[in-house]
Design a protein around this motif. Structure first.
Motif, PDB file in Angstrom:
ATOM      1  N   SER A  50      -0.774  -2.022  -5.141  1.00 11.96           N
ATOM      2  CA  SER A  50      -1.286  -2.594  -3.905  1.00 11.96           C
ATOM      3  C   SER A  50      -1.519  -4.091  -4.086  1.00 11.96           C
ATOM      4  O   SER A  50      -1.663  -4.582  -5.208  1.00 11.96           O
ATOM      5  CB  SER A  50      -2.596  -1.911  -3.516  1.00 11.96           C
ATOM      6  N   PRO A  51      -1.571  -4.864  -2.993  1.00 14.62           N
ATOM      7  CA  PRO A  51      -1.849  -6.307  -3.115  1.00 14.62           C
ATOM      8  C   PRO A  51      -3.181  -6.592  -3.808  1.00 14.62           C
ATOM      9  O   PRO A  51      -3.300  -7.569  -4.554  1.00 14.62           O
ATOM     10  CB  PRO A  51      -1.843  -6.792  -1.661  1.00 14.62           C
ATOM     11  N   GLU A  52      -4.183  -5.752  -3.559  1.00 14.24           N
ATOM     12  CA  GLU A  52      -5.478  -5.962  -4.200  1.00 14.24           C
ATOM     13  C   GLU A  52      -5.388  -5.764  -5.711  1.00 14.24           C
ATOM     14  O   GLU A  52      -5.978  -6.537  -6.491  1.00 14.24           O
ATOM     15  CB  GLU A  52      -6.522  -5.010  -3.607  1.00 14.24           C
ATOM     16  N   GLU A  53      -4.653  -4.748  -6.146  1.00 11.26           N
ATOM     17  CA  GLU A  53      -4.483  -4.518  -7.586  1.00 11.26           C
ATOM     18  C   GLU A  53      -3.736  -5.673  -8.247  1.00 11.26           C
ATOM     19  O   GLU A  53      -4.073  -6.093  -9.361  1.00 11.26           O
ATOM     20  CB  GLU A  53      -3.730  -3.203  -7.808  1.00 11.26           C
ATOM     21  N   TYR A  54      -2.730  -6.196  -7.557  1.00 11.30           N
ATOM     22  CA  TYR A  54      -1.957  -7.303  -8.117  1.00 11.30           C
ATOM     23  C   TYR A  54      -2.811  -8.565  -8.245  1.00 11.30           C
ATOM     24  O   TYR A  54      -2.773  -9.253  -9.277  1.00 11.30           O
ATOM     25  CB  TYR A  54      -0.740  -7.570  -7.249  1.00 11.30           C
ATOM     26  N   LYS A  55      -3.585  -8.886  -7.211  1.00 11.51           N
ATOM     27  CA  LYS A  55      -4.447 -10.067  -7.269  1.00 11.51           C
ATOM     28  C   LYS A  55      -5.487  -9.930  -8.378  1.00 11.51           C
ATOM     29  O   LYS A  55      -5.814 -10.917  -9.064  1.00 11.51           O
ATOM     30  CB  LYS A  55      -5.133 -10.282  -5.919  1.00 11.51           C
ATOM     31  N   LEU A  56      -6.014  -8.722  -8.557  1.00 13.17           N
ATOM     32  CA  LEU A  56      -7.001  -8.511  -9.612  1.00 13.17           C
ATOM     33  C   LEU A  56      -6.372  -8.711 -10.987  1.00 13.17           C
ATOM     34  O   LEU A  56      -6.959  -9.369 -11.858  1.00 13.17           O
ATOM     35  CB  LEU A  56      -7.596  -7.106  -9.491  1.00 13.17           C
ATOM     36  N   ASP A 100       0.841  -1.194   0.000  1.00 11.13           N
ATOM     37  CA  ASP A 100       0.000   0.000   0.000  1.00 11.13           C
ATOM     38  C   ASP A 100       0.881   1.250   0.000  1.00 11.13           C
ATOM     39  O   ASP A 100       1.941   1.285   0.652  1.00 11.13           O
ATOM     40  CB  ASP A 100      -0.909   0.014   1.231  1.00 11.13           C
TER      41      ASP A 100
END
Length: 592
Positions: free
Chosen positions: A508-514, A235
């Motif tokens: 961010s981790p969420e962007e990477y997972k998406l 983040d």
């Protein structure tokens, strides 16, 4: 209306099932790949056939191998750009003359990769058109040369410069997400020719081998992000300050290294500190010189032709002042940037002289910059062979720079140095246990960038020890150091890194997972659709060609109407054999 709709659907099905021959495209592809430029020389693979014979299959396997090896070496050497100057300097020490070997190697590798990439693309396009492969012998020779060059370069550089593989591994921490997307995209594109030939080949063993290899590679690519780590996946709120910049020998891309002009350029580009190398002259004057001899960065060949091979420390300061320390920079342009200097700057750079430690410290004191330097011990027989540390301390204490601005790196006589000047910031260039570092009052670590580790930096910070990494000149390496919490970096490019407002590749981790999930799901769905389509197309094409009415299976009958003679067609399957002996229709006759 229903009849029109049914006829339209049958026409659409027939159009989809038909194998369209793009003759002009196939002719160009065959000409470039196999030097067959005449039309209709391509050999179409029939259902049940393989895409090539054994020889061409082996050639295609070698082509793919060449592509992979060249791609690996191009990536390896591209990521090694941070150390091109070190590579050229190493070759200068070995060969005795300066030449940009690093850029030559990069250009040759790029040309080889472009060549095998074009051949591979042509082969894939021919396979997608259902053509058999035939590679011209000249391409086979060049392909073998490219493969030998790539494998040989990897072996030689691995033996001579094996540490660069650690740089390659570091680069995966910032490029792996994008390499994953590129690899999945490539395998998705390859699904078209693979699926087409999979359903055309009758040999089950070959079909199974193709599918097993494809599925294994694809599944590994899909799962690759599960084992991936990057400090830049975080983040933005947890991101620390940008590492401070320390000019490596000043700003060597903008001026001759280890000269006053170079250090002034570094200060002007926003460097917080200055790094250099100190040697003691024969009469006890510490001066700035990185190499053991004066050959690379001065005109010692012209001024002292009989002494050019001698160590720099055997010259007196009066002799050193006679040397030009800037003309070499304009002549060789070690970073390829000398040509960007204006006329006034070129004249000033060409007139630079060897810089003394005293003048360097005065500049740092005036501009309030930190200083760090390597201190070289004079050779045997030198008057200051055993007192070079004390002599250097005398110059520091005799200058106007506060001792707290000096990062003391030499490990020789560290305890005595601390007694003589306790305000110096003790700096270690070796990874030692925390207990030993603290007992030696170490406040800063100076490590090579390949030692980069977010956990290591965190452990040092917990012990109130800051971390400096050298030499980092590429934005991706600086971004990695920034995300890892490094406090400062030594760089050849302060003018470039000082303009960065945020790390590259930060997400961010969420962007990477998406990104990961969308890439894999979209690819999988598209590959399934491609395989279903080719399965339906090949089976439908077999039944379509078996039941299709052709001129050879028709008979012609002639009847008269008011407008003239009309040829009608009757299927030969419903007529006796003796009725098939008919006259050949004329050009105006119609057969449907």
């Amino acid at each position: 209306m229903s009849q029109l709709l049914s006829g339209g659907l049958r026409g659409l099905r027939a159009y989809v099932l038909r194998r369209h021959e793009h003759r002009l495209l196939v002719s160009c592809l065959s000409g470039l790949y196999g030097c067959r430029w005449r039309r209709n020389v391509g050999s179409v693979t029939r259902p049940g056939d393989c895409c090539c014979n054994k020889l061409e299959g082996a050639s295609f396997a070698v082509l793919v191998t060449s592509f992979c090896f060249t791609l690996v070496f191009l990536y390896f050497w591209g990521q090694a750009k941070n150390d091109y100057n070190d590579f050229d300097w190493f070759n200068f020490e070995s060969l005795g003359f300066w030449f940009p070997w690093s850029m030559v190697l990069l250009v040759v590798t790029a040309v080889c990769f472009s060549y095998v990439s074009v051949l591979t693309l042509l082969a894939v396009c021919l396979l997608s058109e259902g053509q058999k492969l035939y590679l011209h012998w000249s391409h086979k020779v060049m392909m073998a040369v490219t493969l030998i060059f790539s494998v040989g370069a990897v072996i030689v550089l691995s033996s001579m410069w094996g540490d660069e593989w650690r740089t390659t591994l570091l680069s995966f921490q910032v490029t792996a997400p994008y390499l994953h997307v590129g690899g999945v995209l490539l395998m998705t594109v390859l699904a078209w020719p693979i699926a087409m030939h999979f359903f055309r080949i009758n040999r089950r063993v070959l079909r199974g081998a193709i599918m097993v290899v494809y599925v294994i590679i694809l599944s590994r690519l899909y799962m690759l992000p599960m084992g991936f780590y990057s400090p830049c996946i975080k983040d933005k709120s947890t991101l620390g300050r940008a590492p401070a910049l320390i000019g490596h020998r000043g700003a060597p891309m903008l001026a001759p290294e280890n000269t006053l002009m170079s250090f002034e350029k570094a200060v002007g580009t926003g460097s917080d500190g200055l790094e250099t190398d100190v040697t003691v002259s024969y009469d006890g004057v510490p001066f700035l010189m990185h190499d053991d001899t004066l050959q690379r960065t001065t005109d010692v060949h012209r001024v002292f032709p009989n002494m050019s091979d001698l160590p720099a420390a055997v010259f007196t300061w009066a002799e050193l002042e006679r040397l030009n320390a800037g003309a070499w920079f304009l002549k060789h342009s070690p970073f390829g940037s000398a040509g960007s200097l204006g006329a006034d700057e070129r004249q000033r750079a060409g007139n630079q002289s060897v810089c003394s430690l005293q003048a360097f410290l005065q500049l740092a004191a005036r501009t309030e910059r930190l200083v760090i330097f390597d201190l070289y011990r004079p050779p045997a027989g030198h008057p200051y062979r055993h007192t070079w540390v004390q002599r250097t301390l005398e110059v520091i204490n005799g200058s106007s720079i506060p001792s707290s601005q000096v990062l003391w790196l030499p490990s020789d006589f560290r305890a005595q140095v601390q007694e003589m000047d306790p305000d110096l910031q003790q700096t270690s260039g070796r990874r030692l246990p925390l207990e030993e570092l603290q007992s030696n009052n170490i406040v800063r670590m100076n490590l090579h960038y390949t030692s980069l580790s977010a956990e290591l930096v965190k452990d040092y910070a917990a012990a109130n020890i800051s971390t400096n990494l050298y030499v980092i000149s590429q934005p991706w390496l600086y971004s990695l150091a920034w995300c890892s919490g490094v406090h400062s970096v030594t760089t050849n490019a302060p003018q470039l890194l000082s303009t960065m407002n945020a790390p590259l590749f930060l997400m961010s981790p969420e962007e990477y997972k998406l990104m990961w999930s969308l890439t894999d799901v979209f690819s999988l769905l598209l590959i399934i659709v491609i395989f279903i389509f080719h399965c339906w197309r090949e089976r439908g094409h077999t039944s379509y060609t078996a039941n299709r009415t052709t001129p050879e299976s028709c008979m012609y009958s002639k009847f008269r109407t008011e407008t003239g003679d009309i040829w009608s067609i009757t299927s030969t399957s419903s007529l006796p054999e003796k009725t098939l002996n008919l006259a050949t229709p004329q050009k105006s006759d119609i057969c449907v």
